[in-house]
Enzyme design. Sequence first.
Site, PDB file in Angstrom:
ATOM      1  N   CYS A   8      13.779  10.598   7.716  1.00 57.95           N
ATOM      2  CA  CYS A   8      13.676   9.875   9.167  1.00 57.95           C
ATOM      3  C   CYS A   8      14.858  10.256  10.054  1.00 57.95           C
ATOM      4  CB  CYS A   8      13.176   8.708   9.114  1.00 57.95           C
ATOM      5  SG  CYS A   8      14.125   7.529   8.138  1.00 57.95           S
ATOM      6  N   GLU A  31       9.167   1.378  11.282  1.00 58.35           N
ATOM      7  CA  GLU A  31       9.982   2.435  11.043  1.00 58.35           C
ATOM      8  C   GLU A  31       9.270   3.622  11.333  1.00 58.35           C
ATOM      9  OE1 GLU A  31      12.639   1.582   7.879  1.00 58.35           O
ATOM     10  OE2 GLU A  31      13.387  -0.401   8.561  1.00 58.35           O
ATOM     11  N   GLU A  82       8.981  16.290  16.024  1.00 61.72           N
ATOM     12  CA  GLU A  82       9.716  15.908  14.750  1.00 61.72           C
ATOM     13  C   GLU A  82       8.986  17.193  13.510  1.00 61.72           C
ATOM     14  OE1 GLU A  82       8.450  12.667  12.294  1.00 61.72           O
ATOM     15  OE2 GLU A  82      10.475  12.330  11.783  1.00 61.72           O
ATOM     16  N   LYS A  97       0.858  -1.046  -0.003  1.00 66.27           N
ATOM     17  CA  LYS A  97       0.068   0.134  -0.160  1.00 66.27           C
ATOM     18  C   LYS A  97       0.952   1.131   0.114  1.00 66.27           C
ATOM     19  CE  LYS A  97      -2.000   3.045   2.032  1.00 66.27           C
ATOM     20  NZ  LYS A  97      -1.830   4.370   1.733  1.00 66.27           N
TER      21      LYS A  97
HETATM   22  P1  NAD Z   1       2.161   8.456   7.536  1.00 67.36           P
HETATM   23  O1  NAD Z   1       2.135   7.351   8.784  1.00 67.36           O
HETATM   24  O2  NAD Z   1       1.192   9.346   7.740  1.00 67.36           O
HETATM   25  O3  NAD Z   1       1.821   7.420   6.284  1.00 67.36           O
HETATM   26  C1  NAD Z   1       2.644   6.371   6.408  1.00 67.36           C
HETATM   27  C2  NAD Z   1       1.797   5.195   5.304  1.00 67.36           C
HETATM   28  O4  NAD Z   1       1.052   4.775   6.058  1.00 67.36           O
HETATM   29  C3  NAD Z   1       1.017   5.747   4.315  1.00 67.36           C
HETATM   30  O5  NAD Z   1       0.860   4.998   3.130  1.00 67.36           O
HETATM   31  C4  NAD Z   1      -0.487   6.034   4.953  1.00 67.36           C
HETATM   32  O6  NAD Z   1      -1.511   5.830   3.633  1.00 67.36           O
HETATM   33  C5  NAD Z   1      -0.420   4.750   5.849  1.00 67.36           C
HETATM   34  N1  NAD Z   1      -1.636   4.957   6.803  1.00 67.36           N
HETATM   35  C6  NAD Z   1      -2.077   6.145   7.389  1.00 67.36           C
HETATM   36  N2  NAD Z   1      -2.999   5.835   8.377  1.00 67.36           N
HETATM   37  C7  NAD Z   1      -2.901   4.362   8.340  1.00 67.36           C
HETATM   38  C8  NAD Z   1      -3.673   3.441   9.217  1.00 67.36           C
HETATM   39  N3  NAD Z   1      -4.737   3.722  10.136  1.00 67.36           N
HETATM   40  N4  NAD Z   1      -3.408   2.033   8.902  1.00 67.36           N
HETATM   41  C9  NAD Z   1      -2.655   1.693   7.935  1.00 67.36           C
HETATM   42  N5  NAD Z   1      -1.966   2.555   6.923  1.00 67.36           N
HETATM   43  C10 NAD Z   1      -2.055   3.972   7.346  1.00 67.36           C
HETATM   44  O7  NAD Z   1       3.477   8.972   7.267  1.00 67.36           O
HETATM   45  P2  NAD Z   1       4.043  10.020   6.333  1.00 67.36           P
HETATM   46  O8  NAD Z   1       3.880  11.299   6.639  1.00 67.36           O
HETATM   47  O9  NAD Z   1       3.797   9.345   4.840  1.00 67.36           O
HETATM   48  O10 NAD Z   1       5.835   9.827   6.610  1.00 67.36           O
HETATM   49  C11 NAD Z   1       6.566  10.649   7.269  1.00 67.36           C
HETATM   50  C12 NAD Z   1       6.903  10.011   8.541  1.00 67.36           C
HETATM   51  O11 NAD Z   1       7.524   8.759   8.033  1.00 67.36           O
HETATM   52  C13 NAD Z   1       7.838  10.691   9.604  1.00 67.36           C
HETATM   53  O12 NAD Z   1       7.356  10.712  10.808  1.00 67.36           O
HETATM   54  C14 NAD Z   1       9.110   9.797   9.081  1.00 67.36           C
HETATM   55  O13 NAD Z   1       9.743  10.149  10.411  1.00 67.36           O
HETATM   56  C15 NAD Z   1       8.792   8.690   8.986  1.00 67.36           C
HETATM   57  N6  NAD Z   1       9.791   7.742   8.517  1.00 67.36           N
HETATM   58  C16 NAD Z   1      10.500   6.964   9.236  1.00 67.36           C
HETATM   59  C17 NAD Z   1      11.350   6.199   8.545  1.00 67.36           C
HETATM   60  C18 NAD Z   1      12.242   5.209   9.294  1.00 67.36           C
HETATM   61  O14 NAD Z   1      13.223   4.666   8.808  1.00 67.36           O
HETATM   62  N7  NAD Z   1      12.281   5.527  10.734  1.00 67.36           N
HETATM   63  C19 NAD Z   1      11.816   6.489   7.336  1.00 67.36           C
HETATM   64  C20 NAD Z   1      11.238   7.286   6.569  1.00 67.36           C
HETATM   65  C21 NAD Z   1       9.868   7.838   7.168  1.00 67.36           C
END
Ligand code: NAD
Length: 509
Positions: free
Chosen positions: A302, A268, A402, A193
């Site tokens: 991240c 992550e 963040e 997804k």
């Molecule tokens: P997000 O959590 O909003 O979305 C990530 C994914 O989760 C999307 O595909 C979204 O559609 C899905 N999602 C949202 N709600 C959901 C639910 N209830 N159930 C299942 N799936 C759901 O994150 P974002 O805004 O896309 O990305 C930014 C974040 O990602 C930042 O906090 C960043 O630090 C983190 N990040 C972490 C790493 C790591 O390795 N630790 C790497 C990259 C990004």
Amino acid sequence: MATLAENEKQLRSTLRRIKKEGVVKNFINGKLVGAASRKTFENTSPVDGKKIADVVSSDHRDIDKAAKAAAKAFKTWSKVDPKERKAILYRIAENIEKYAKEIGPLESYDSGQPIRFTKKAGALRGPANFRYFADRILDAANGLSTPDKHHMNFSMRQPIGPVGIITPWNAPFMLSTWKIAPALAAGCTIVHKPAEDSPMTAMILAKAAHEAGLPDGVWNVVHGMGHSAGKALTEHEDIKAIAFVGETTTGSHIMRQGAATLKRVHFELGGKNPVIVFDDADLDRALDAVIFMKYSLNGQRCTSSSRLILHEKVYNKFVKKLKERVAKIKVGNPLDPKTEVGPLIHRGHQEKVLSYVKVAEDDGANILVGGKAVGGKLSAGCYVKPTLVEGVTEKMRIGQEEVFGPFLSVMKFKTEAQAIKIANSVKYGLTAYIWSKDGEKAHRVARDVEAGMVWINSQNVRHLSQPFGGVKQSGIGRDGGDYSFDFYMETKNICVAYGTHEIPKLGAS
Ligand code: NAD
């Protein structure tokens, strides 16, 4: 490196193809299919606000189809000779290279990430991820063997089953390959997804895999919102594990959603990573690394070092140089190879990042550089000027939350203990960076800092065999090398008797 004009030409040709294909569909059981709801959502570019494509908006019905396809395909894919699996993963890597020209500009236009990074993700890091895990397939099932007097115990690993992979928008292509490659190598089938804000390159990736001879149903892609398609994926009983990259709060939703079906999860999540610069550091190298680790990938990284914890003796000198350099970072069209910072993912995120200017000022910090949207020709995009804030303390929101943008907070310390205390004062613990020429001190700090990954005198340089992941609210589990196989596989113990051990006799006397 291709010029801006060449990248734009390539992008125009890709967009023409996408338009001709119509709505971006799901990819289930080897076929492009529409969503059950017949609904779509509009995907726009952060570069100019223009529509890229309509994308199907899926729900639990589409997830059910994809999960069932993955469950059926698992029966055969998990039994495929590892040598054959390896050959297919190698062909996927080659196909990604074939499409790399298309992937870079499309990913830049879809996510806002500068082409200097997206080119590498498509041409280098994506294929490297597939080849790395392909090379380890033959040993993935290997376990321990512990002979004793009467029994021989040995363990083997077996693929866990169909898995759900949920990715964010910040580095969509690279992160997808990073998750999917070890899952396929382990013998799992997948339902991916992609993030709704950057869904485009996921389809090229699935196409590259399909053309490499991956059997139908092994790799499925379902587009849609997190609260519908994402949620349904985490709740589906055929899906045995969820590999998720995204925000910390989403991680806790997923944990709750997956509880009823006892999902194994790998998270992550977010970070508020410290870079500690001591007065005895190589300050020129530290300066380059601090700037790179905060402003590359538009600060939407991240692992970025968003808190610079500076020794008081070098504070003024370092901040002065930092200010000059940050003011000169080139902001612009991400398709331009000269661009260092592109637009943020969407208007809402641009506003969120800019809202931290007031938060910082209200708390008493000083904005030294930036703190504004970029106007003029770039105002149609979601650009934020690289921002530098000083006088930040761990009590301030800007020292805790963040921001996920080109926004660096500078904090001051006097003693080693104080630096560690500031570094550990946040709820996150993904990475930490330490700059000092005193090896013993650097090692002490590396030991005491709360982070899953620490770099001494370096920016984040990834070794694929090393564990990648965070502590505290930055994640659960580790990626990389054998750590990935541990997640995507179950370990089974088999105990064989030599025929000499005693068996208690009940009811025999
Ligand atoms: P997000 O959590 O909003 O979305 C990530 C994914 O989760 C999307 O595909 C979204 O559609 C899905 N999602 C949202 N709600 C959901 C639910 N209830 N159930 C299942 N799936 C759901 O994150 P974002 O805004 O896309 O990305 C930014 C974040 O990602 C930042 O906090 C960043 O630090 C983190 N990040 C972490 C790493 C790591 O390795 N630790 C790497 C990259 C990004």
